[in-house]
Design an enzyme around this catalytic site. Structure first.
Site, mmCIF file in Angstrom:
data_model
loop_
_atom_site.group_PDB
_atom_site.id
_atom_site.type_symbol
_atom_site.label_atom_id
_atom_site.label_comp_id
_atom_site.label_asym_id
_atom_site.label_seq_id
_atom_site.Cartn_x
_atom_site.Cartn_y
_atom_site.Cartn_z
ATOM 1 N N SER A 86 56.827 0.742 25.648
ATOM 2 C CA SER A 86 57.465 0.853 24.329
ATOM 3 C C SER A 86 56.791 1.914 23.466
ATOM 4 O O SER A 86 57.433 2.525 22.603
ATOM 5 C CB SER A 86 57.417 -0.493 23.602
ATOM 6 O OG SER A 86 58.171 -1.478 24.277
ATOM 7 N N GLY A 101 55.119 -7.431 28.042
ATOM 8 C CA GLY A 101 54.393 -7.327 26.783
ATOM 9 C C GLY A 101 54.747 -6.114 25.952
ATOM 10 O O GLY A 101 53.911 -5.634 25.175
ATOM 11 N N GLY A 102 55.983 -5.612 26.075
ATOM 12 C CA GLY A 102 56.437 -4.535 25.207
ATOM 13 C C GLY A 102 57.035 -5.084 23.927
ATOM 14 O O GLY A 102 56.841 -6.257 23.569
ATOM 15 N N ARG A 146 74.182 11.363 24.838
ATOM 16 C CA ARG A 146 73.241 11.845 25.848
ATOM 17 C C ARG A 146 73.889 12.110 27.199
ATOM 18 O O ARG A 146 73.542 13.081 27.874
ATOM 19 C CB ARG A 146 72.107 10.821 26.021
ATOM 20 C CG ARG A 146 71.147 10.816 24.867
ATOM 21 C CD ARG A 146 70.068 9.798 25.068
ATOM 22 N NE ARG A 146 69.093 9.864 23.982
ATOM 23 C CZ ARG A 146 68.085 9.010 23.832
ATOM 24 N NH1 ARG A 146 67.930 8.035 24.698
ATOM 25 N NH2 ARG A 146 67.249 9.141 22.818
ATOM 26 N N GLY A 165 62.989 7.446 17.140
ATOM 27 C CA GLY A 165 63.304 6.550 16.048
ATOM 28 C C GLY A 165 64.124 5.346 16.441
ATOM 29 O O GLY A 165 64.466 5.141 17.598
ATOM 30 N N SER A 180 68.064 1.869 21.593
ATOM 31 C CA SER A 180 67.274 1.052 22.522
ATOM 32 C C SER A 180 66.001 0.540 21.863
ATOM 33 O O SER A 180 65.678 -0.649 21.966
ATOM 34 C CB SER A 180 66.928 1.847 23.774
ATOM 35 O OG SER A 180 66.097 2.945 23.458
#
Length: 661
Positions: free
Chosen positions: A44, A13-14, A301, A50, A414
């Site tokens: 989430s 449910g994200g 990253r 962003g 992502s």
């Protein structure tokens, strides 16, 4: 046996799952979303910095477009991504962000006139044009040529999640929380839903659907130090793996974020560095320019994380009761900027460390250390989101590997992927559900439910000396110590053997309470074996991949090996009694790439074992581009000639930008 029927079943449910559910519901399908927690509490919401989309609205993003976003994504992936999927993503992202604005997400906007910003640790004046006033603005993030990351202060995931959840509720999606899928129902190579445990009553029930979409997020909690929420245990990926049919892909590709705060591990967004924050060592020295003079703190990253650990290894770490760390300094941005654009970061620092990052000087510096953050690997799918081997099973978001990120993802890609994949895959998923029926017999559904009931009874009957909590904690230690940022053959081999031993020990435990409801130890007893299977996919994939690519960094194989390792790792678990996965590999086709493999731009040149096809394909690309440019073709026509891609709905239509051609 209780059976719940629907057209489209979404597990998770994200953002990704909710957006896919909206796509299915809007096509007239009865859609159920299952979630461990109330959906507005999904992980989430933790996304801060962003969402990347090439809008090109602000001064520092002027001239941005899909081509630049695509190139950044491919380079960021260290040429491990599926370039067709990357194209699908970058083309749809601007549409997704504008759709979210229409759903109520309050994106931070361009303000006309002059403002002060910090770039490369120096105060700079940026003047925004009058005709851009009120458009969605963006900030800088690592590994990008333009300022492309659109945001709502540093609570982007929170506002996006509420916007998408409210849209799902508006369209009357049936959302059921505190439900956990513990196995998939399948027959003759086709998925028909899941066996689900009610986390309140302990009851097992079947959810049967024409199509099933897993969107359960990542598997960060197999590591000890992670920014992931406690629910991010990889169970969605594990139940796909346990079918013995569906594959997981690139599980060794695990991203470590540079700036979780020590010791809690709560993330301090990349927006801190994107807005101009810098990293300092024990002497207060800004060290990233020494390693990456061009991108500095805004290298990808994986690069920043390695440089931080390398600098600590060189004796420049800051000692603390929790080990060595470095400092993140955002005080140079000024209190006004922090309290407006990084207020969640400020609150995290105040609550968990008792510091105010807006205070000038060392007093406001935040202790940070790289920790596990994101899973590039997941359930292997086609570009449509459907499993390559189990029909009717779809996956999207971090749980999936449609291979947009390859071996390293860019920050902001992502959270963008969640809604973009939810749009694209959600529509393909809905079309599958419309075109196919449920044909599985009730007796077969009963067998799957009975099997899980028997498994839970078996767990409760164990009478061994092992403790499931100790097994879980040892797994986490092994993953941190031997499958972390820096990897090498011997520790990886040890990790695989130790994880196999732990998996065997999960049958030698005793669950003290025999209750099936409200029994946390029982829940750990059936979850931890699944987590160990996921961890074994990560460790074995890392052991066998003898190269360094993106976030997968082998100290005993320092070069990226395009000649032998330009492929995807595929993991299966054919027999339930196996103690390790079966690995196979699928090659990436260089001759179909729009951007053939090349130097990524970090570290020393010459650290690539080149594939002879790269130069051949590059010559082809250059020839096609030169010919079409001479004919006056625009960038869209040239791109289509180099590598065509498809999208559902009207998503293939051109994006509009201020001053864009």
């Amino acid at each position: 046996m209780k059976i719940n029927y629907c057209d489209a079943l979404v597990i998770g449910g994200g953002l990704a799952g909710l957006r896919a559910s909206v796509a299915a519901q809007k096509k007239g399908l009865s859609t159920i979303v299952l979630s461990l927690v109330p959906v507005k509490r999904s992980h989430s919401a933790a996304a801060q910095g962003g969402m990347q989309a090439s809008l090109g609205n602000s001064k520092m993003s002027d001239g941005d477009n899909e081509d630049l976003h695509f190139a950044d994504t491919v380079k960021g992936s260290d040429w491990g991504c599926d370039q067709e999927v990357a194209r699908m993503f970058v083309h749809t992202a601007p549409k997704a962000i504008r759709e979210l604005a229409g759903w109520g997400v309050p994106w931070t906007r361009v303000r006309a006139g002059s403002r002060e910003a910090v770039i490369n640790a120096k105060k700079t004046t940026i003047t925004e044009d009058e005709d851009r006033h009120g458009l969605i603005t963006s900030r800088d993030f690592g590994g990008t040529k333009k300022w492309r990351t659109c945001y709502t202060a540093d609570a982007t995931g929170h506002t996006m999640l509420f916007g998408v959840a409210n849209e799902a509720l508006k369209h009357e999606v049936d959302i059921r929380d505190r439900k956990e899928a513990i196995s998939l129902i399948h027959e003759d190579g086709r998925c028909y839903g899941a066996v689900v445990r009610d986390l309140i009553t302990g009851e097992l029930e079947a959810y049967v659907a024409k199509g099933t979409c897993i969107a359960t997020g990542g598997y960060g909690r197999v590591f000890k130090q992670t920014t992931n929420a406690v629910i991010c245990e990889g169970i969605g990926a594990a139940i796909a793996l346990e079918t013995g049919i569906a594959t997981l892909s690139n599980m060794e590709a695990v991203q470590f974020h540079p700036t979780p705060i020590v010791p809690s591990g709560i993330l301090l967004t990349e927006g801190c560095r994107g807005d101009g924050g810098i990293l300092r060592d024990v002497d207060g020295h800004r060290f990233m320019p020494d390693y990456e003079p061009e991108k500095k703190e805004l290298a990808s990253r994986d690069v920043v994380s390695r440089r931080m650990i390398e600098h600590i290894r060189n004796g420049k770490g800051v000692p603390s009761p929790y080990g060595y760390h470095v400092w993140l300094d955002i005080s140079i941005l000024g209190r006004e900027h922090i309290e407006k654009n990084l207020r969640d970061v400020q609150e995290i620092c105040q609550i968990f460390n008792g510091i105010d990052p807006a205070d000038e000087g060392k007093k406001g510096w935040a202790p940070v250390l790289p920790m596990q953050h994101y899973s590039m690997g997941g359930i292997r799918t086609k570009p449509t989101g459907e499993s390559t081997r189990l029909r009717g099973l779809f996956a999207c978001g971090e749980a999936a590997c449609w291979d947009m990120h390859g071996f390293n993802r860019l920050g902001g890609n992502s959270v963008s992927e969640t809604v973009v994949a939810g749009m694209i895959i959600g529509n393909y998923f809905a079309d599958f559900c419309k075109e196919n029926d449920v044909t599985i017999p009730t007796s077969t559904i009963q067998k799957f439910v009975d099997k899980e009931e028997a498994y839970i009874d078996e767990i409760l009957s164990y009478n061994g000396n092992e403790d499931i909590f100790k097994i879980k904690n040892r797994m986490k230690d092994i993953m941190d110590e031997k499958v972390g940022i820096f990897r090498s053959g011997e520790p990886l081999a040890e990790a695989v053997e130790e994880l196999k031993e732990l998996l065997a020990k999960t049958k030698q435990i005793t669950v003290k309470s025999k209750e099936k409801a409200g029994n946390p130890e029982l829940e750990e007893a059936y979850r931890v074996p699944k987590m160990l299977k996921v961890a074994l996919c990560v460790a074995k994939g890392a052991r066998d991949r003898t190269e360094s690519r993106g976030a997968h960094y082998r100290e005993d194989y320092l070069k990226r090996d395009d000649a032998n390792w330009l492929n995807r790792t595929l993991c299966t678990w054919p027999n339930s009694d196996d103690l390790e996965p079966t690995l196979e590999y699928a090659p990436l086709d260089i001759m179909k790439m729009e951007m053939p493999p090349a130097f990524r731009g970090y570290g020393a040149k010459g650290m690539i074992i080149e594939n002879e096809l790269s130069a051949k394909r590059q010559d082809e690309v250059d020839s096609i581009r030169e010919k079409l440019e001479a004919e006056g073709k625009d960038r869209h026509e040239i791109q289509d000639a180099l590598m065509p891609f498809e999208l559902p709905m009207n998503y293939k239509e051109k994006n509009e930008r201020v001053g864009d051609k």
